[in-house]
Design a protein around this motif. Structure first.
Motif, PDB file in Angstrom:
ATOM      1  N   VAL A 151     -12.473  27.754  -6.194  1.00  0.00           N
ATOM      2  CA  VAL A 151     -13.289  26.546  -6.106  1.00  0.00           C
ATOM      3  C   VAL A 151     -12.740  25.716  -4.954  1.00  0.00           C
ATOM      4  CG1 VAL A 151     -11.875  25.381  -7.847  1.00  0.00           C
ATOM      5  CG2 VAL A 151     -14.139  24.491  -7.337  1.00  0.00           C
ATOM      6  N   LYS A 152     -13.634  25.151  -4.153  1.00  0.00           N
ATOM      7  CA  LYS A 152     -13.185  24.288  -3.059  1.00  0.00           C
ATOM      8  C   LYS A 152     -14.260  23.250  -2.760  1.00  0.00           C
ATOM      9  CE  LYS A 152     -14.722  27.423   0.644  1.00  0.00           C
ATOM     10  NZ  LYS A 152     -14.286  28.247   1.780  1.00  0.00           N
ATOM     11  N   GLN A 153     -13.837  22.220  -2.045  1.00  0.00           N
ATOM     12  CA  GLN A 153     -14.747  21.147  -1.677  1.00  0.00           C
ATOM     13  C   GLN A 153     -14.886  21.108  -0.171  1.00  0.00           C
ATOM     14  OE1 GLN A 153     -13.970  17.473  -3.661  1.00  0.00           O
ATOM     15  NE2 GLN A 153     -16.009  16.709  -3.197  1.00  0.00           N
ATOM     16  N   GLU A 154     -16.141  21.052   0.296  1.00  0.00           N
ATOM     17  CA  GLU A 154     -16.424  20.877   1.717  1.00  0.00           C
ATOM     18  C   GLU A 154     -17.351  19.684   1.842  1.00  0.00           C
ATOM     19  OE1 GLU A 154     -17.933  24.387   3.575  1.00  0.00           O
ATOM     20  OE2 GLU A 154     -16.067  25.503   3.326  1.00  0.00           O
ATOM     21  N   GLU A 165     -16.619  16.498 -10.898  1.00  0.00           N
ATOM     22  CA  GLU A 165     -15.783  16.473  -9.696  1.00  0.00           C
ATOM     23  C   GLU A 165     -15.009  17.771  -9.580  1.00  0.00           C
ATOM     24  OE1 GLU A 165     -13.324  13.074 -10.186  1.00  0.00           O
ATOM     25  OE2 GLU A 165     -14.993  11.664 -10.190  1.00  0.00           O
ATOM     26  N   ILE A 166     -14.482  18.035  -8.394  1.00  0.00           N
ATOM     27  CA  ILE A 166     -13.766  19.289  -8.177  1.00  0.00           C
ATOM     28  C   ILE A 166     -12.573  19.416  -9.129  1.00  0.00           C
ATOM     29  CG2 ILE A 166     -12.317  18.396  -6.305  1.00  0.00           C
ATOM     30  CD1 ILE A 166     -12.662  21.293  -5.049  1.00  0.00           C
ATOM     31  N   GLU A 167     -11.931  18.301  -9.466  1.00  0.00           N
ATOM     32  CA  GLU A 167     -10.792  18.339 -10.391  1.00  0.00           C
ATOM     33  C   GLU A 167     -11.203  18.854 -11.770  1.00  0.00           C
ATOM     34  OE1 GLU A 167      -9.909  15.598  -7.107  1.00  0.00           O
ATOM     35  OE2 GLU A 167     -11.589  15.676  -8.531  1.00  0.00           O
ATOM     36  N   ASP A 168     -12.440  18.541 -12.191  1.00  0.00           N
ATOM     37  CA  ASP A 168     -12.930  19.033 -13.480  1.00  0.00           C
ATOM     38  C   ASP A 168     -13.026  20.555 -13.474  1.00  0.00           C
ATOM     39  OD1 ASP A 168     -13.247  16.375 -14.324  1.00  0.00           O
ATOM     40  OD2 ASP A 168     -15.276  16.289 -13.513  1.00  0.00           O
ATOM     41  N   PHE A 169     -13.523  21.113 -12.362  1.00  0.00           N
ATOM     42  CA  PHE A 169     -13.647  22.568 -12.249  1.00  0.00           C
ATOM     43  C   PHE A 169     -12.271  23.220 -12.159  1.00  0.00           C
ATOM     44  CE2 PHE A 169     -17.804  21.092 -10.944  1.00  0.00           C
ATOM     45  CZ  PHE A 169     -18.664  22.017 -11.509  1.00  0.00           C
ATOM     46  N   GLU A 170     -11.370  22.606 -11.415  1.00  0.00           N
ATOM     47  CA  GLU A 170     -10.013  23.161 -11.283  1.00  0.00           C
ATOM     48  C   GLU A 170      -9.308  23.192 -12.632  1.00  0.00           C
ATOM     49  OE1 GLU A 170      -9.025  21.866  -6.657  1.00  0.00           O
ATOM     50  OE2 GLU A 170      -8.546  20.501  -8.301  1.00  0.00           O
ATOM     51  N   ALA A 171      -9.450  22.125 -13.412  1.00  0.00           N
ATOM     52  CA  ALA A 171      -8.808  22.069 -14.735  1.00  0.00           C
ATOM     53  C   ALA A 171      -9.418  23.117 -15.666  1.00  0.00           C
ATOM     54  CB  ALA A 171      -8.962  20.672 -15.334  1.00  0.00           C
ATOM     55  N   LEU A 172     -10.732  23.292 -15.593  1.00  0.00           N
ATOM     56  CA  LEU A 172     -11.395  24.279 -16.434  1.00  0.00           C
ATOM     57  C   LEU A 172     -10.934  25.692 -16.102  1.00  0.00           C
ATOM     58  CD1 LEU A 172     -13.594  25.121 -18.487  1.00  0.00           C
ATOM     59  CD2 LEU A 172     -15.197  25.155 -16.576  1.00  0.00           C
ATOM     60  N   LEU A 173     -10.789  26.000 -14.817  1.00  0.00           N
ATOM     61  CA  LEU A 173     -10.444  27.357 -14.397  1.00  0.00           C
ATOM     62  C   LEU A 173      -9.033  27.764 -14.806  1.00  0.00           C
ATOM     63  CD1 LEU A 173     -12.153  27.696 -10.908  1.00  0.00           C
ATOM     64  CD2 LEU A 173     -12.990  28.287 -13.167  1.00  0.00           C
ATOM     65  N   ILE A 232     -19.341  20.924  -3.779  1.00  0.00           N
ATOM     66  CA  ILE A 232     -18.397  21.721  -4.567  1.00  0.00           C
ATOM     67  C   ILE A 232     -18.861  23.171  -4.494  1.00  0.00           C
ATOM     68  CG2 ILE A 232     -17.453  22.174  -6.860  1.00  0.00           C
ATOM     69  CD1 ILE A 232     -17.885  19.196  -7.492  1.00  0.00           C
ATOM     70  N   LEU A 233     -18.016  24.032  -3.936  1.00  0.00           N
ATOM     71  CA  LEU A 233     -18.355  25.439  -3.747  1.00  0.00           C
ATOM     72  C   LEU A 233     -17.547  26.309  -4.699  1.00  0.00           C
ATOM     73  CD1 LEU A 233     -18.341  25.545   0.165  1.00  0.00           C
ATOM     74  CD2 LEU A 233     -20.309  25.194  -1.341  1.00  0.00           C
ATOM     75  N   LEU A 234     -18.203  27.326  -5.253  1.00  0.00           N
ATOM     76  CA  LEU A 234     -17.553  28.286  -6.132  1.00  0.00           C
ATOM     77  C   LEU A 234     -17.704  29.686  -5.558  1.00  0.00           C
ATOM     78  CD1 LEU A 234     -18.850  27.166  -9.677  1.00  0.00           C
ATOM     79  CD2 LEU A 234     -16.757  26.445  -8.532  1.00  0.00           C
ATOM     80  N   GLY A 235     -16.633  30.457  -5.597  1.00  0.00           N
ATOM     81  CA  GLY A 235     -16.692  31.870  -5.255  1.00  0.00           C
ATOM     82  C   GLY A 235     -16.749  32.671  -6.537  1.00  0.00           C
TER      83      GLY A 235
END
Length: 196
Positions: free
Chosen positions: A83-86, A51-59, A90-93
């Motif tokens: 990282v954002k969700q549309e 989930e996006i929260e997993d990526f946010e916590a990792l970053l 889940i999109l990553l820059g």
């Protein structure tokens, strides 16, 4: 100084599949937009980063990743800058740090350093020791699973590791993510700080 029109000429819409190594997992992605400085990708959920929260916590802990873009034959290290969700995507820059073109072989060689491997491990932290089972190991870290109930282990903690039947015998590592499993165990993703 380049104006907005000039910048747009350096960006190209490109749909290509690829892989990203992030947080101890290799995930599939689809790229949408590529430029001379970076690339935007839609990443598909993995086993632990779902989930996006997993990526946010990792970053918060680590913004480094490695990528391979199939159509460009581009591989190398990148920085995850957002990282954002549309909708359900889940999109990553990603911004390039050190990338090479026509280097599929290099990606395969790097992947060889990331192994799905079962091994025994002793995790030592401030309040005790816990036996765990390693499930993934790489040159930058590892993932392990075990029964951590009753411990106060959390993301960001520094722990010592004793590893058995692996190229690394001892390590000091930082917990970059943790995930509770359905059967009651917990899986940890750790990044090496020191290895022996």
């Amino acid at each position: 100084m380049a104006n907005e029109h000039d910048r747009k000429e350096y960006r190209k819409s490109l749909t290509s599949s690829g892989q990203i190594f992030i947080g101890g997992e290799i995930l599939e992605f689809k790229s949408y937009d590529v430029s001379v400085k970076g690339i935007m990708v839609e990443v598909y959920p993995g086993r632990f980063l779902t989930e996006i929260e997993d990526f946010e916590a990792l970053l918060v802990e680590n913004d480094s990743a490695e990528i391979f873009v199939e159509e460009l034959r581009l591989t190398g290290s990148v920085e995850v800058v957002w990282v954002k969700q549309e909708a359900d995507k889940i999109l990553l820059g990603l911004e390039y740090r050190d990338v090479r073109h026509n280097e599929q072989k290099l990606w395969v060689q790097r992947a060889a350093y990331r192994q799905k491997k079962s091994f025994s491990c002793l995790l030592i932290y401030d309040h005790g020791r816990i036996n765990a089972r390693g499930i993934d190991i790489s040159v930058i870290g590892l993932a392990l699973t075990g029964d951590f109930k009753g411990s106060d282990i959390k993301t960001g903690d520094i722990v010592k590791l004793q590893l058995f039947s692996t190229p690394v015998n001892k390590a000091v590592a930082k917990i970059v993510w943790l995930k509770e499993n359905d059967e009651g165990s917990t899986t940890l993703g750790l990044r090496y700080l020191e290895i022996d």
